[in-house]
Design a protein around this motif. Structure first.
Motif, short mmCIF file in Angstrom:
data_model
loop_
_atom_site.label_atom_id
_atom_site.label_comp_id
_atom_site.label_asym_id
_atom_site.label_seq_id
_atom_site.Cartn_x
_atom_site.Cartn_y
_atom_site.Cartn_z
N ALA A 22 0.80 -1.42 -0.06
CA ALA A 22 0.03 -0.04 0.02
C ALA A 22 0.75 1.23 0.09
N LEU A 23 1.96 1.31 0.61
CA LEU A 23 2.78 2.39 0.95
C LEU A 23 3.53 2.63 -0.49
N ASN A 24 3.98 1.52 -1.23
CA ASN A 24 4.56 1.47 -2.46
C ASN A 24 3.59 1.98 -3.58
N LEU A 25 2.36 1.68 -3.73
CA LEU A 25 1.34 2.11 -4.46
C LEU A 25 0.80 3.40 -4.33
N GLY A 26 0.99 3.96 -2.91
CA GLY A 26 0.27 5.08 -2.70
C GLY A 26 -1.17 5.08 -2.38
N PHE A 27 -1.41 3.76 -1.95
CA PHE A 27 -2.92 3.37 -1.66
C PHE A 27 -3.13 3.43 -0.03
N ALA A 28 -4.42 3.26 0.34
CA ALA A 28 -4.55 2.98 1.64
C ALA A 28 -4.66 1.55 1.75
N GLN A 29 -4.10 1.16 2.82
CA GLN A 29 -4.43 -0.35 3.14
C GLN A 29 -5.46 -1.27 2.98
N SER A 30 -6.67 -0.57 3.14
CA SER A 30 -7.82 -1.19 3.09
C SER A 30 -8.21 -1.15 1.55
N ASN A 31 -7.67 -0.30 0.80
CA ASN A 31 -7.92 -0.12 -0.68
C ASN A 31 -7.09 -1.43 -1.28
N VAL A 32 -6.14 -1.72 -0.96
CA VAL A 32 -5.12 -2.82 -1.35
C VAL A 32 -5.94 -4.11 -0.91
N THR A 33 -6.43 -4.22 0.48
CA THR A 33 -7.10 -5.54 0.73
C THR A 33 -8.27 -5.62 -0.05
N SER A 34 -9.03 -4.63 -0.26
CA SER A 34 -10.30 -4.66 -0.96
C SER A 34 -9.95 -5.23 -2.38
N ARG A 35 -9.07 -4.54 -3.01
CA ARG A 35 -8.57 -4.98 -4.53
C ARG A 35 -8.10 -6.43 -4.34
N ILE A 36 -7.45 -6.84 -3.45
CA ILE A 36 -6.99 -8.42 -3.45
C ILE A 36 -8.12 -9.20 -3.42
N GLN A 37 -9.22 -8.89 -2.45
CA GLN A 37 -10.65 -9.55 -2.30
C GLN A 37 -11.46 -9.48 -3.52
N GLN A 38 -11.33 -8.58 -4.12
CA GLN A 38 -11.95 -8.32 -5.40
C GLN A 38 -11.32 -9.30 -6.60
N LEU A 39 -10.05 -9.42 -6.56
CA LEU A 39 -9.26 -10.28 -7.66
C LEU A 39 -9.70 -11.90 -7.21
#
Length: 104
Positions: A22-39
């Motif tokens: 999330a830090l490397n991508l510039g996203f919130a941790q919750s955003n990364v988690t939701s994207r992984i869950q979406q995938l």
């Protein structure tokens, strides 16, 4: 399958951590988690084992990883090539026939 989701998947895999990705991508941790869950939902598989120190790929995640890296690289290359299409130059060399035969 969304290429942005694959990019997030690759970053999480490389970092072995959702928060570091999330830090490397510039996203919130919750955003990364939701994207992984979406995938995971779109593929109907679990990609990671959540452990106290981060995440570890499942067998299915390992299979997807090599494809995801290749897809992400191809998309980045295509974007780069299209953004620089007007800056590409051609080199044209002229020479006499006798000079070309001895030089080449």
């Amino acid at each position: 399958m969304d290429s942005n989701l694959l990019k997030v998947f690759v970053e999480v895999t490389n970092q072995k951590s959702i928060s570091k990705a999330a830090l490397n991508l510039g996203f919130a941790q919750s955003n990364v988690t939701s994207r992984i869950q979406q995938l995971e939902k779109s593929l109907d598989i679990c990609l990671f084992h959540r452990v106290p120190k981060g995440v570890i790929l499942t067998t299915e995640g390992e299979k997807l990883y090599s494809y995801a890296v290749e897809i992400v690289k191809k998309i980045e290359l295509a974007n780069y090539e299209m953004k620089n299409i007007n800056y590409q130059k051609h080199l044209i060399i002229g020479s006499t026939e006798s000079n070309a035969s001895t030089r080449l």
